[in-house]
Design a protein around this motif. Sequence first.
Motif, short mmCIF file in Angstrom:
data_model
loop_
_atom_site.label_atom_id
_atom_site.label_comp_id
_atom_site.label_asym_id
_atom_site.label_seq_id
_atom_site.Cartn_x
_atom_site.Cartn_y
_atom_site.Cartn_z
N UNK A 103 0.80 -1.20 0.00
CA UNK A 103 0.00 0.00 0.00
C UNK A 103 0.84 1.26 0.00
N UNK A 104 0.32 2.30 -0.67
CA UNK A 104 0.93 3.63 -0.60
C UNK A 104 0.04 4.50 0.27
N UNK A 105 0.45 5.73 0.53
CA UNK A 105 -0.35 6.62 1.37
C UNK A 105 -0.38 8.00 0.75
N UNK A 162 -0.25 3.43 9.48
CA UNK A 162 -0.40 2.14 8.80
C UNK A 162 -1.84 1.98 8.32
N UNK A 163 -2.82 2.48 9.08
CA UNK A 163 -4.20 2.45 8.62
C UNK A 163 -4.38 3.23 7.33
N UNK A 164 -3.75 4.40 7.26
CA UNK A 164 -3.85 5.21 6.04
C UNK A 164 -3.21 4.51 4.85
N UNK A 227 -7.09 3.99 16.49
CA UNK A 227 -6.26 4.84 15.64
C UNK A 227 -6.10 4.23 14.24
N UNK A 228 -5.96 2.91 14.17
CA UNK A 228 -5.82 2.27 12.86
C UNK A 228 -7.05 2.53 12.00
N UNK A 229 -8.24 2.41 12.57
CA UNK A 229 -9.46 2.60 11.79
C UNK A 229 -9.62 4.05 11.35
N UNK A 230 -9.23 5.00 12.19
CA UNK A 230 -9.23 6.41 11.76
C UNK A 230 -8.34 6.59 10.53
N UNK A 231 -7.13 6.05 10.61
CA UNK A 231 -6.22 6.18 9.48
C UNK A 231 -6.74 5.48 8.24
N UNK A 232 -7.32 4.30 8.44
CA UNK A 232 -7.86 3.53 7.32
C UNK A 232 -8.93 4.34 6.58
#
Length: 267
Positions: A103-105, A162-164, A227-232
């Motif tokens: 994945x990229x961000x 990492x989520x993002x 925090x992961x889900x926010x970033x995702x």
Amino acid sequence: MAEIELKIVSDHRDGLLIALGEVLVANRFLLLRHRRMNTDAGVLMSLVVQGPEANLLSLEEQLGTHWMVKSLEAGPYDPNATAPLTPPPAPVASASLPPAPVPSVPAQTQAAASGSNGGADKKRIEALLPQVARDYPQIFGAVMGLERNMEPSQREASMRYVGARVGAWVYKRDFALGARLPLSDSIKHIALPAMRQLLPTELEGEALSTGSSPFCGMERSTAPQCHFLRGFLEGSLNECGYLGMVRVSEVACRANGSDSCKFVFHV
């Protein structure tokens, strides 16, 4: 009244019919008969249902984005047809498969995550991403292992980052060819189905909520922990590049006593 046949493939065997039945009831459809077959691709289920034609599109949308549904085919039911229940064609085997893409961000989300206290531990995240890409959507074990071993000062920024990365990758994989949508429609047609690939999620106005986040079930906290889900969610919406910089706030979390975790979106 419409009478249609739904063919559904799922990776989940236990509780599938009950979960699908809840969607049927919510859309005022009756289950007339069903057949089920176990295949290499998962469970193949055929449902013959009857209900208001005006609710058909809503039914198909809710089933198609349901977290337990891998694929959905819908068509008119022909009572004279007696074709056997057959699994979908198996994918053609390849002598050597390319490695899973990492994945990229988007730059907006990367900058936001890097600005959090402590900064993201990008070296450890980069080492984890190939495994996440291979295992998706069964990724919570690896992601939560990363979180447990993270320094407290880096935990929020790293998990959001990492989520993002994963959210941006999912957007490119599943949604990049879609139409340009305003934020409210992007939440419904991108963020919601993307989250449902990971865990049960509901749309509440222009917010998303879930009672199944694994990031807040271990101990109580005064601050939200997903925090992961926010970033995702940020990654899945920022990758398109036309919404501006979308920020996601977790306004309720089971870690501090709420019944569910709720995410709201800002531009």
